[in-house]
Design a protein around this motif. Structure first.
Motif, PDB file in Angstrom:
ATOM      1  N   TYR B  48      -7.236 -14.113   8.497  1.00 48.01           N
ATOM      2  CA  TYR B  48      -6.870 -12.942   7.703  1.00 48.01           C
ATOM      3  C   TYR B  48      -8.119 -12.156   7.362  1.00 48.01           C
ATOM      4  O   TYR B  48      -9.128 -12.733   6.938  1.00 48.01           O
ATOM      5  N   GLY B  98      -3.598  -6.375   1.608  1.00 49.76           N
ATOM      6  CA  GLY B  98      -3.104  -7.684   2.053  1.00 49.76           C
ATOM      7  C   GLY B  98      -2.708  -8.558   0.887  1.00 49.76           C
ATOM      8  O   GLY B  98      -3.386  -9.507   0.531  1.00 49.76           O
ATOM      9  N   THR B  99      -1.588  -8.239   0.289  1.00 50.98           N
ATOM     10  CA  THR B  99      -1.048  -9.116  -0.745  1.00 50.98           C
ATOM     11  C   THR B  99       0.379  -9.493  -0.383  1.00 50.98           C
ATOM     12  O   THR B  99       0.982  -8.872   0.488  1.00 50.98           O
ATOM     13  N   VAL B 100       0.911 -10.459  -1.063  1.00 47.37           N
ATOM     14  CA  VAL B 100       2.203 -11.009  -0.672  1.00 47.37           C
ATOM     15  C   VAL B 100       3.331  -9.987  -0.824  1.00 47.37           C
ATOM     16  O   VAL B 100       4.357 -10.088  -0.150  1.00 47.37           O
ATOM     17  N   THR B 101       3.147  -9.011  -1.685  1.00 47.71           N
ATOM     18  CA  THR B 101       4.241  -8.071  -1.917  1.00 47.71           C
ATOM     19  C   THR B 101       4.269  -6.928  -0.910  1.00 47.71           C
ATOM     20  O   THR B 101       5.196  -6.131  -0.922  1.00 47.71           O
ATOM     21  N   GLU B 103       4.578  -5.487   2.884  1.00 46.38           N
ATOM     22  CA  GLU B 103       5.152  -5.874   4.164  1.00 46.38           C
ATOM     23  C   GLU B 103       4.093  -5.942   5.244  1.00 46.38           C
ATOM     24  O   GLU B 103       3.238  -5.063   5.353  1.00 46.38           O
ATOM     25  N   GLN B 104       4.159  -6.978   6.035  1.00 44.22           N
ATOM     26  CA  GLN B 104       3.307  -7.085   7.204  1.00 44.22           C
ATOM     27  C   GLN B 104       4.075  -6.524   8.402  1.00 44.22           C
ATOM     28  O   GLN B 104       5.226  -6.893   8.639  1.00 44.22           O
TER      29      GLN B 104
END
Lengths: 116, 115
Positions: B48, B98-101, B103-104
């Protein structure tokens, strides 16, 4: 350690029938949960996500999922399957907390086949 | 707009050779992830990148694997002395930040076959 389990490797349903894909997770904190779909030769597309609040979440393409903390589950459902739903489905939990990189931990995937 | 692109789409190589896989993230996305999708291991995180911060390399399976991200944009995943167990689809994703909330968004992947 955090993990995601999708018990069903392969599921076949008839077109028009209802669908439920199972997902169980193991995570030390409140989980951030996702369902992705991968069509043949395509990248992953996000169907829906759960962070907090209402435990029933709606996604794209008519999919929904229900978060059940007591069962550590986040099952994906669709009332009526279309032939175009044939694909591989992945459940994932997102890493958060002190690192909060957002990296995803995926289940093994469930391949959905739709019979005409 | 343009999505995440990866090249090549397919790569066949001989055992022991080095390979480079390329990822072009969505313009403006500061975070970039590499994942590997293989028959035996499923989908697993590799590395990452977030902006100019030190990358999180915790998912790289061995020191034969390395990745860099130049200018905060394009990323290259390099596998040295490839082995047959490296055969897999390598997926790249980007998000901002780049945080969990967030969307990738995934690219179509590079299918690597090591003979």
């Amino acid at each position: 350690a955090q993990s995601v389990t999708q018990p069903d490797i392969h599921i076949t349903v008839s077109e028009g029938a209802s669908l439920e894909l199972r997902c169980n997770y193991s995570y030390g904190a409140t989980p951030y949960l996702f369902w992705y779909v991968q069509s043949p030769g395509q990248g992953l597309q996000l169907l829906l996500k759960y962070f907090s609040g209402d435990t029933l979440v709606q996604g794209i393409k008519g999919f929904e999922a229900e978060f059940k903390r007591s069962q550590s589950s986040f099952n994906l459902r669709k009332p009526s399957v279309h032939w175009s739903d044939a694909a591989e489905y992945f459940c994932a939990v997102g890493e958060h907390g002190s690192s909060n990189t957002g990296k995803l931990i995926f289940g093994q995937g469930t391949t959905l086949q739709v019979k005409p | 707009g343009a999505g995440v692109s990866q090249s090549p789409s397919n790569k066949v190589t001989e055992k022991g050779k080095d390979v480079e896989l390329r990822c072009d993230p969505i313009s403006g996305h500061t975070a970039l992830y590499w994942y590997r999708q293989s028959l035996g291991q499923g989908l697993e995180f590799l590395i990452y990148f977030q902006g100019n911060s030190a990358p999180d390399k915790s998912g790289l399976p061995s020191d034969r694997f390395s990745a860099e991200r130049t200018g905060g944009s394009v990323s290259t995943l390099t596998i040295q002395r490839t082995q047959q167990e490296d055969s897999a689809v390598y997926l790249c994703a980007s998000s901002t930040p780049g945080t969990v909330t967030n969307e990738q968004f995934f690219g179509p992947g590079t299918r690597l076959t090591v003979l």
